[in-house]
Design a protein around this motif. Structure first.
Motif, PDB file in Angstrom:
ATOM      1  N   UNK A 196       0.862  -1.188   0.000  1.00  0.00           N
ATOM      2  CA  UNK A 196       0.000   0.000   0.000  1.00  0.00           C
ATOM      3  C   UNK A 196       0.890   1.225   0.000  1.00  0.00           C
ATOM      4  N   UNK A 197       0.286   2.372  -0.199  1.00  0.00           N
ATOM      5  CA  UNK A 197       0.980   3.637  -0.038  1.00  0.00           C
ATOM      6  C   UNK A 197       0.447   4.333   1.199  1.00  0.00           C
ATOM      7  N   UNK A 198       1.211   5.224   1.742  1.00  0.00           N
ATOM      8  CA  UNK A 198       0.772   5.954   2.934  1.00  0.00           C
ATOM      9  C   UNK A 198      -0.158   7.096   2.519  1.00  0.00           C
ATOM     10  N   UNK A 199      -1.308   6.679   2.007  1.00  0.00           N
ATOM     11  CA  UNK A 199      -2.294   7.640   1.540  1.00  0.00           C
ATOM     12  C   UNK A 199      -2.744   8.573   2.659  1.00  0.00           C
ATOM     13  N   UNK A 200      -2.612   8.115   3.887  1.00  0.00           N
ATOM     14  CA  UNK A 200      -3.018   8.977   4.999  1.00  0.00           C
ATOM     15  C   UNK A 200      -2.209  10.273   5.020  1.00  0.00           C
ATOM     16  N   UNK A 201      -1.003  10.264   4.456  1.00  0.00           N
ATOM     17  CA  UNK A 201      -0.214  11.495   4.394  1.00  0.00           C
ATOM     18  C   UNK A 201      -0.860  12.502   3.448  1.00  0.00           C
ATOM     19  N   UNK A 240      -7.759   6.883   6.788  1.00  0.00           N
ATOM     20  CA  UNK A 240      -7.890   8.069   5.949  1.00  0.00           C
ATOM     21  C   UNK A 240      -8.777   9.129   6.575  1.00  0.00           C
ATOM     22  N   UNK A 241      -9.893   8.694   7.160  1.00  0.00           N
ATOM     23  CA  UNK A 241     -10.795   9.634   7.841  1.00  0.00           C
ATOM     24  C   UNK A 241     -10.057  10.342   8.972  1.00  0.00           C
ATOM     25  N   UNK A 242      -9.326   9.570   9.769  1.00  0.00           N
ATOM     26  CA  UNK A 242      -8.617  10.139  10.915  1.00  0.00           C
ATOM     27  C   UNK A 242      -7.516  11.102  10.491  1.00  0.00           C
ATOM     28  N   UNK A 243      -6.744  10.721   9.477  1.00  0.00           N
ATOM     29  CA  UNK A 243      -5.665  11.595   9.017  1.00  0.00           C
ATOM     30  C   UNK A 243      -6.230  12.893   8.453  1.00  0.00           C
ATOM     31  N   UNK A 244      -7.287  12.790   7.671  1.00  0.00           N
ATOM     32  CA  UNK A 244      -7.939  13.965   7.106  1.00  0.00           C
ATOM     33  C   UNK A 244      -8.406  14.901   8.220  1.00  0.00           C
ATOM     34  N   UNK A 251      -7.371  15.033  11.361  1.00  0.00           N
ATOM     35  CA  UNK A 251      -6.223  15.623  12.054  1.00  0.00           C
ATOM     36  C   UNK A 251      -5.677  16.814  11.274  1.00  0.00           C
ATOM     37  N   UNK A 252      -5.639  16.686   9.949  1.00  0.00           N
ATOM     38  CA  UNK A 252      -5.192  17.803   9.126  1.00  0.00           C
ATOM     39  C   UNK A 252      -6.124  18.991   9.227  1.00  0.00           C
ATOM     40  N   UNK A 253      -7.433  18.720   9.170  1.00  0.00           N
ATOM     41  CA  UNK A 253      -8.437  19.782   9.301  1.00  0.00           C
ATOM     42  C   UNK A 253      -8.243  20.549  10.606  1.00  0.00           C
ATOM     43  N   UNK A 254      -8.169  19.802  11.718  1.00  0.00           N
ATOM     44  CA  UNK A 254      -8.163  20.426  13.035  1.00  0.00           C
ATOM     45  C   UNK A 254      -6.793  20.979  13.426  1.00  0.00           C
ATOM     46  N   UNK A 255      -5.757  20.645  12.657  1.00  0.00           N
ATOM     47  CA  UNK A 255      -4.454  21.253  12.914  1.00  0.00           C
ATOM     48  C   UNK A 255      -4.463  22.738  12.588  1.00  0.00           C
ATOM     49  N   UNK A 256      -5.372  23.132  11.687  1.00  0.00           N
ATOM     50  CA  UNK A 256      -5.468  24.546  11.305  1.00  0.00           C
ATOM     51  C   UNK A 256      -6.816  25.155  11.682  1.00  0.00           C
ATOM     52  N   UNK A 257      -7.770  24.308  12.059  1.00  0.00           N
ATOM     53  CA  UNK A 257      -9.121  24.785  12.369  1.00  0.00           C
ATOM     54  C   UNK A 257      -9.733  23.880  13.439  1.00  0.00           C
ATOM     55  N   UNK A 260     -12.042  24.096  15.458  1.00  0.00           N
ATOM     56  CA  UNK A 260     -13.494  24.133  15.660  1.00  0.00           C
ATOM     57  C   UNK A 260     -14.251  23.301  14.620  1.00  0.00           C
ATOM     58  N   UNK A 261     -13.587  22.895  13.567  1.00  0.00           N
ATOM     59  CA  UNK A 261     -14.270  22.196  12.473  1.00  0.00           C
ATOM     60  C   UNK A 261     -14.604  20.759  12.845  1.00  0.00           C
ATOM     61  N   UNK A 262     -15.686  20.257  12.279  1.00  0.00           N
ATOM     62  CA  UNK A 262     -16.084  18.870  12.449  1.00  0.00           C
ATOM     63  C   UNK A 262     -16.177  18.191  11.084  1.00  0.00           C
ATOM     64  N   UNK A 263     -15.889  16.874  11.087  1.00  0.00           N
ATOM     65  CA  UNK A 263     -15.961  16.082   9.863  1.00  0.00           C
ATOM     66  C   UNK A 263     -17.104  15.077  10.026  1.00  0.00           C
TER      67      UNK A 263
END
Length: 364
Positions: free
Chosen positions: A138-143, A175-179, A181-187, A189-192
């Protein structure tokens, strides 16, 4: 005098015999080319659909053409044991030395079949099952997912982001978790908001999930983990931002911001080369990182500001030496999953990702 005249004749005859033997040898062996080794590929869909299956096909075809092997393909093989077993038996009968199982459930379904062909090298996508003749890859698509999360966190206006996902397994959850984490690293307050379709390909369910996310949860940006681009098309039609998956979709508006994409060509070259060099199945798993080019982000929409592009590049550089699953991480029930100075192991990421980070909201 007679002997002196006879010797040249004998010499000519001897030379003629030698040349005849060489010619016969050339005719027998010189024009006989060694048969190319055969690589089998099993996919759930078609080689010419847009998305997951066609991307795998193009990648394996590229590798086989580059390395001089013959490609055998079995299309439209559902994730059930009988269908997959039939495809494997057929490929073995056709002479495949390597069989690539390109969908998540194939390897686990095929344990006994894989073991029954010890001389065939099996490679299973994101597999949680291993054997002497079965390697996970696999590839580290989570990145790439994390990077797309940074983009989503910056671009959302109402801090409500949608995610249409096929089913809950370690690959999709990662993938959901990595995404997120990326969202909340800059925002922070955001929810997914996540809605499941329970299928890799289901246009009707994916469109319905997209509409529900927009209408019920007021999301203004949507991404997905599905084989094709139905979600992106539905979001575009509704006037909502989207981030694609697998490969860049053509024909959408500028609201299609980018995509988390695969580069299967070089990845499959590495795998097929192992067959040719006698190194197939020498290791338990391959997990290619973003630095190899196996995963990444596609081209940006003109709507993505230049300063955000630079921010994402900076985060990508940081990834070279740092895991996105590190330091303090809480799940969405408040349980501490990773502490300061720690990183989640590959075993956890690959096989035990059965939980969701803070910020993920699941919906039936």
């Amino acid at each position: 005098m007679k002997n002196s005249k006879l010797f040249p004749r004998i010499l000519l005859v001897a030379i003629g015999v030698v040349l005849a033997i060489l010619l016969i040898g050339i005719l027998i062996t010189g024009n006989k080319k060694e048969k190319a080794m055969k690589v089998g590929l099993i996919i759930t869909g078609s080689v010419d659909e847009q998305g997951w299956n066609s991307a795998h096909y193009r990648g394996v075809r590229y590798a086989c053409e580059k390395l001089g092997t013959e490609l055998l393909v079995k299309e439209h093989v559902p994730e059930d044991r009988d269908s997959c077993a039939k495809a494997v038996h057929s490929l073995v009968k056709e002479g495949a030395s390597m069989i690539i199982l390109s969908s998540y459930a194939y390897p686990s379904l095929m344990r006994d079949v894989i073991q029954s062909y010890p001389d065939v090298a099996f490679y299973g996508i994101s597999a949680e099952y291993y054997a002497d003749n079965m390697t996970s890859y696999f590839g580290r698509m989570y990145q790439a997912r994390y990077l797309s999360g940074v983009l989503a966190g910056r671009m959302t206006q109402n801090n409500s982001i949608g995610y249409v996902a096929a089913m809950a397994n370690s690959e999709v959850n990662r993938g959901i978790n990595a995404f997120t984490l990326g969202v909340r690293s800059v925002n922070p307050e955001a929810q997914v908001h996540v809605i499941w379709t329970q299928a890799w390909d289901d246009c009707e369910k994916e469109e319905a999930a997209t509409e529900r996310l927009i209408e019920e949860f007021e999301v203004d940006l949507i991404t997905y983990h599905q084989n094709q681009h139905f979600v992106a098309a539905a979001a575009d039609k509704a006037g909502v931002y989207s981030i694609g998956y697998n490969e860049t979709e053509e024909g959408l508006s500028e609201r299609y911001l980018t995509a988390s994409i695969w580069n299967w060509e070089e990845l499959y070259c590495k795998i097929v080369r192992e067959l040719l060099t006698g190194e197939a199945n020498n290791i338990k798993r391959h997990w290619f990182g973003i630095e190899t080019g196996a995963v990444g982000l596609g081209d940006y929409s003109p709507l993505v500001p230049e300063e955000l592009r630079q921010e994402i590049e900076h985060v990508k550089s940081f990834m070279a030496e740092n895991s996105v699953f590190s330091n303090v991480i809480y799940d969405n029930t408040g349980q501490l999953r990773c502490d300061n100075g720690e990183s989640l192991s590959d075993e956890v990421l690959l096989e035990k990702m059965d939980w969701y980070v803070e910020g993920v909201v699941l919906h039936e």
